[in-house]
Design a protein around this motif. Structure first.
Motif, PDB file in Angstrom:
ATOM      1  N   THR A  50       1.122  32.929 -40.500  1.00  0.00           N
ATOM      2  CA  THR A  50       0.539  31.946 -41.412  1.00  0.00           C
ATOM      3  C   THR A  50       1.534  30.831 -41.710  1.00  0.00           C
ATOM      4  O   THR A  50       1.178  29.648 -41.717  1.00  0.00           O
ATOM      5  CB  THR A  50       0.093  32.625 -42.717  1.00  0.00           C
ATOM      6  N   LYS A  51       2.797  31.209 -41.924  1.00  0.00           N
ATOM      7  CA  LYS A  51       3.823  30.207 -42.195  1.00  0.00           C
ATOM      8  C   LYS A  51       4.028  29.292 -40.989  1.00  0.00           C
ATOM      9  O   LYS A  51       4.206  28.080 -41.140  1.00  0.00           O
ATOM     10  CB  LYS A  51       5.135  30.918 -42.560  1.00  0.00           C
ATOM     11  N   THR A  52       3.984  29.864 -39.791  1.00  0.00           N
ATOM     12  CA  THR A  52       4.127  29.058 -38.582  1.00  0.00           C
ATOM     13  C   THR A  52       2.968  28.072 -38.442  1.00  0.00           C
ATOM     14  O   THR A  52       3.170  26.894 -38.129  1.00  0.00           O
ATOM     15  CB  THR A  52       4.205  29.965 -37.342  1.00  0.00           C
ATOM     16  N   VAL A  53       1.755  28.549 -38.672  1.00  0.00           N
ATOM     17  CA  VAL A  53       0.579  27.675 -38.585  1.00  0.00           C
ATOM     18  C   VAL A  53       0.682  26.555 -39.621  1.00  0.00           C
ATOM     19  O   VAL A  53       0.403  25.388 -39.311  1.00  0.00           O
ATOM     20  CB  VAL A  53      -0.726  28.481 -38.757  1.00  0.00           C
ATOM     21  N   ASN A  54       1.125  26.883 -40.832  1.00  0.00           N
ATOM     22  CA  ASN A  54       1.274  25.857 -41.868  1.00  0.00           C
ATOM     23  C   ASN A  54       2.328  24.826 -41.477  1.00  0.00           C
ATOM     24  O   ASN A  54       2.152  23.628 -41.715  1.00  0.00           O
ATOM     25  CB  ASN A  54       1.627  26.500 -43.209  1.00  0.00           C
ATOM     26  N   THR A  55       3.418  25.283 -40.858  1.00  0.00           N
ATOM     27  CA  THR A  55       4.464  24.362 -40.407  1.00  0.00           C
ATOM     28  C   THR A  55       3.933  23.432 -39.319  1.00  0.00           C
ATOM     29  O   THR A  55       4.205  22.229 -39.325  1.00  0.00           O
ATOM     30  CB  THR A  55       5.682  25.150 -39.883  1.00  0.00           C
ATOM     31  N   GLN A  57       0.776  22.593 -38.865  1.00  0.00           N
ATOM     32  CA  GLN A  57      -0.184  21.681 -39.487  1.00  0.00           C
ATOM     33  C   GLN A  57       0.530  20.566 -40.242  1.00  0.00           C
ATOM     34  O   GLN A  57       0.088  19.409 -40.227  1.00  0.00           O
ATOM     35  CB  GLN A  57      -1.123  22.451 -40.417  1.00  0.00           C
ATOM     36  N   ASN A  58       1.638  20.900 -40.904  1.00  0.00           N
ATOM     37  CA  ASN A  58       2.413  19.889 -41.618  1.00  0.00           C
ATOM     38  C   ASN A  58       2.972  18.853 -40.648  1.00  0.00           C
ATOM     39  O   ASN A  58       2.926  17.646 -40.922  1.00  0.00           O
ATOM     40  CB  ASN A  58       3.553  20.551 -42.404  1.00  0.00           C
ATOM     41  N   ALA A  59       3.486  19.312 -39.519  1.00  0.00           N
ATOM     42  CA  ALA A  59       4.015  18.382 -38.518  1.00  0.00           C
ATOM     43  C   ALA A  59       2.900  17.485 -37.981  1.00  0.00           C
ATOM     44  O   ALA A  59       3.108  16.287 -37.760  1.00  0.00           O
ATOM     45  CB  ALA A  59       4.676  19.149 -37.377  1.00  0.00           C
ATOM     46  N   GLU A  60       1.741  18.069 -37.783  1.00  0.00           N
ATOM     47  CA  GLU A  60       0.603  17.291 -37.308  1.00  0.00           C
ATOM     48  C   GLU A  60       0.197  16.221 -38.326  1.00  0.00           C
ATOM     49  O   GLU A  60      -0.045  15.061 -37.972  1.00  0.00           O
ATOM     50  CB  GLU A  60      -0.563  18.231 -37.023  1.00  0.00           C
ATOM     51  N   GLN A  61       0.159  16.593 -39.598  1.00  0.00           N
ATOM     52  CA  GLN A  61      -0.200  15.646 -40.646  1.00  0.00           C
ATOM     53  C   GLN A  61       0.846  14.533 -40.779  1.00  0.00           C
ATOM     54  O   GLN A  61       0.498  13.368 -40.974  1.00  0.00           O
ATOM     55  CB  GLN A  61      -0.367  16.371 -41.993  1.00  0.00           C
ATOM     56  N   GLY A  69       1.395   4.463 -40.509  1.00  0.00           N
ATOM     57  CA  GLY A  69       2.453   3.678 -41.130  1.00  0.00           C
ATOM     58  C   GLY A  69       2.821   4.158 -42.519  1.00  0.00           C
ATOM     59  O   GLY A  69       3.509   3.452 -43.254  1.00  0.00           O
ATOM     60  N   ASP A  70       2.385   5.343 -42.895  1.00  0.00           N
ATOM     61  CA  ASP A  70       2.631   5.875 -44.237  1.00  0.00           C
ATOM     62  C   ASP A  70       3.834   6.807 -44.317  1.00  0.00           C
ATOM     63  O   ASP A  70       4.207   7.225 -45.416  1.00  0.00           O
ATOM     64  CB  ASP A  70       1.400   6.632 -44.745  1.00  0.00           C
ATOM     65  N   ALA A  71       4.448   7.173 -43.198  1.00  0.00           N
ATOM     66  CA  ALA A  71       5.556   8.130 -43.211  1.00  0.00           C
ATOM     67  C   ALA A  71       6.776   7.543 -42.513  1.00  0.00           C
ATOM     68  O   ALA A  71       6.663   6.737 -41.593  1.00  0.00           O
ATOM     69  CB  ALA A  71       5.141   9.433 -42.539  1.00  0.00           C
ATOM     70  N   ASP A  72       7.930   7.973 -42.970  1.00  0.00           N
ATOM     71  CA  ASP A  72       9.201   7.551 -42.389  1.00  0.00           C
ATOM     72  C   ASP A  72       9.444   8.310 -41.088  1.00  0.00           C
ATOM     73  O   ASP A  72       9.036   9.459 -40.926  1.00  0.00           O
ATOM     74  CB  ASP A  72      10.312   7.853 -43.394  1.00  0.00           C
ATOM     75  N   THR A  73      10.123   7.681 -40.161  1.00  0.00           N
ATOM     76  CA  THR A  73      10.396   8.295 -38.865  1.00  0.00           C
ATOM     77  C   THR A  73      11.233   9.562 -39.016  1.00  0.00           C
ATOM     78  O   THR A  73      11.010  10.555 -38.315  1.00  0.00           O
ATOM     79  CB  THR A  73      11.145   7.298 -37.958  1.00  0.00           C
ATOM     80  N   ARG A  74      12.174   9.544 -39.938  1.00  0.00           N
ATOM     81  CA  ARG A  74      13.006  10.730 -40.164  1.00  0.00           C
ATOM     82  C   ARG A  74      12.181  11.909 -40.664  1.00  0.00           C
ATOM     83  O   ARG A  74      12.389  13.049 -40.250  1.00  0.00           O
ATOM     84  CB  ARG A  74      14.123  10.409 -41.143  1.00  0.00           C
ATOM     85  N   VAL A  76       9.051  12.501 -40.058  1.00  0.00           N
ATOM     86  CA  VAL A  76       8.262  12.974 -38.923  1.00  0.00           C
ATOM     87  C   VAL A  76       9.131  13.800 -37.984  1.00  0.00           C
ATOM     88  O   VAL A  76       8.745  14.883 -37.538  1.00  0.00           O
ATOM     89  CB  VAL A  76       7.612  11.793 -38.167  1.00  0.00           C
ATOM     90  N   ALA A  77      10.333  13.292 -37.694  1.00  0.00           N
ATOM     91  CA  ALA A  77      11.236  14.020 -36.804  1.00  0.00           C
ATOM     92  C   ALA A  77      11.612  15.377 -37.393  1.00  0.00           C
ATOM     93  O   ALA A  77      11.640  16.390 -36.674  1.00  0.00           O
ATOM     94  CB  ALA A  77      12.490  13.199 -36.537  1.00  0.00           C
ATOM     95  N   ASP A  78      11.896  15.421 -38.697  1.00  0.00           N
ATOM     96  CA  ASP A  78      12.221  16.699 -39.348  1.00  0.00           C
ATOM     97  C   ASP A  78      11.054  17.669 -39.282  1.00  0.00           C
ATOM     98  O   ASP A  78      11.234  18.857 -39.001  1.00  0.00           O
ATOM     99  CB  ASP A  78      12.617  16.470 -40.804  1.00  0.00           C
ATOM    100  N   ALA A  79       9.840  17.187 -39.536  1.00  0.00           N
ATOM    101  CA  ALA A  79       8.659  18.053 -39.511  1.00  0.00           C
ATOM    102  C   ALA A  79       8.385  18.579 -38.103  1.00  0.00           C
ATOM    103  O   ALA A  79       8.077  19.760 -37.913  1.00  0.00           O
ATOM    104  CB  ALA A  79       7.440  17.293 -40.039  1.00  0.00           C
ATOM    105  N   VAL A  80       8.529  17.709 -37.101  1.00  0.00           N
ATOM    106  CA  VAL A  80       8.274  18.118 -35.719  1.00  0.00           C
ATOM    107  C   VAL A  80       9.343  19.101 -35.247  1.00  0.00           C
ATOM    108  O   VAL A  80       9.039  20.093 -34.582  1.00  0.00           O
ATOM    109  CB  VAL A  80       8.192  16.886 -34.794  1.00  0.00           C
ATOM    110  N   MET A  81      10.609  18.864 -35.597  1.00  0.00           N
ATOM    111  CA  MET A  81      11.669  19.787 -35.203  1.00  0.00           C
ATOM    112  C   MET A  81      11.511  21.141 -35.889  1.00  0.00           C
ATOM    113  O   MET A  81      11.748  22.187 -35.281  1.00  0.00           O
ATOM    114  CB  MET A  81      13.037  19.181 -35.510  1.00  0.00           C
ATOM    115  N   SER A  82      11.085  21.137 -37.129  1.00  0.00           N
ATOM    116  CA  SER A  82      10.830  22.385 -37.847  1.00  0.00           C
ATOM    117  C   SER A  82       9.672  23.150 -37.202  1.00  0.00           C
ATOM    118  O   SER A  82       9.734  24.374 -37.047  1.00  0.00           O
ATOM    119  CB  SER A  82      10.515  22.084 -39.315  1.00  0.00           C
ATOM    120  N   ALA A  83       8.640  22.427 -36.811  1.00  0.00           N
ATOM    121  CA  ALA A  83       7.500  23.059 -36.140  1.00  0.00           C
ATOM    122  C   ALA A  83       7.908  23.624 -34.791  1.00  0.00           C
ATOM    123  O   ALA A  83       7.490  24.717 -34.410  1.00  0.00           O
ATOM    124  CB  ALA A  83       6.365  22.046 -35.971  1.00  0.00           C
ATOM    125  N   GLN A  84       8.756  22.902 -34.062  1.00  0.00           N
ATOM    126  CA  GLN A  84       9.228  23.377 -32.763  1.00  0.00           C
ATOM    127  C   GLN A  84      10.037  24.657 -32.924  1.00  0.00           C
ATOM    128  O   GLN A  84       9.864  25.618 -32.168  1.00  0.00           O
ATOM    129  CB  GLN A  84      10.066  22.308 -32.081  1.00  0.00           C
TER     130      GLN A  84
END
Length: 109
Positions: A50-55, A57-61, A69-74, A76-84
């Protein structure tokens, strides 16, 4: 979108073991302690999934917000790296569980 993971259904590995000797597996090993451990292990796996799926989904959002244009690049990068990292951990756990299952299934009884 990424969906959730349903509950796993386990069935006894030894048919008729409960009827022959309730609460005992062959060799006199009790199942009461292992059932409580098995339940908590299943809960632990469910929570991790469940935690993995939530992570994920957060990266996707965050990626969608970045496209708008509502989110900072950093962020997004942190969320995607955490999801990976979460996905790689989940895959490693799955591989170990499958390997253990295959090893147990090859044992001579």
């Amino acid at each position: 979108m990424i969906g959730g993971i349903g509950t796993l259904q386990f069935k006894p590995a030894i048919d008729g073991a409960e009827a022959a000797s309730p609460g005992l597996l062959p060799g006199g090993v009790g199942t009461q302690a292992s059932e409580s451990v098995g339940g908590s292990f299943a809960d632990l796996l469910s929570q991790a999934a469940t935690k993995t799926v939530n992570t994920l989904q957060n990266a996707e959002q965050m990626s969608i917000q970045a496209l708008k244009g509502d989110a900072d690049t950093r962020q997004v990068a942190d969320a995607v790296m955490s999801a990976q990292q979460a996905l790689q951990t989940t895959i490693a756990i799955r591989d170990k569980v499958v390997s253990a299952y295959l090893e147990i299934s090859r044992m001579n009884i």
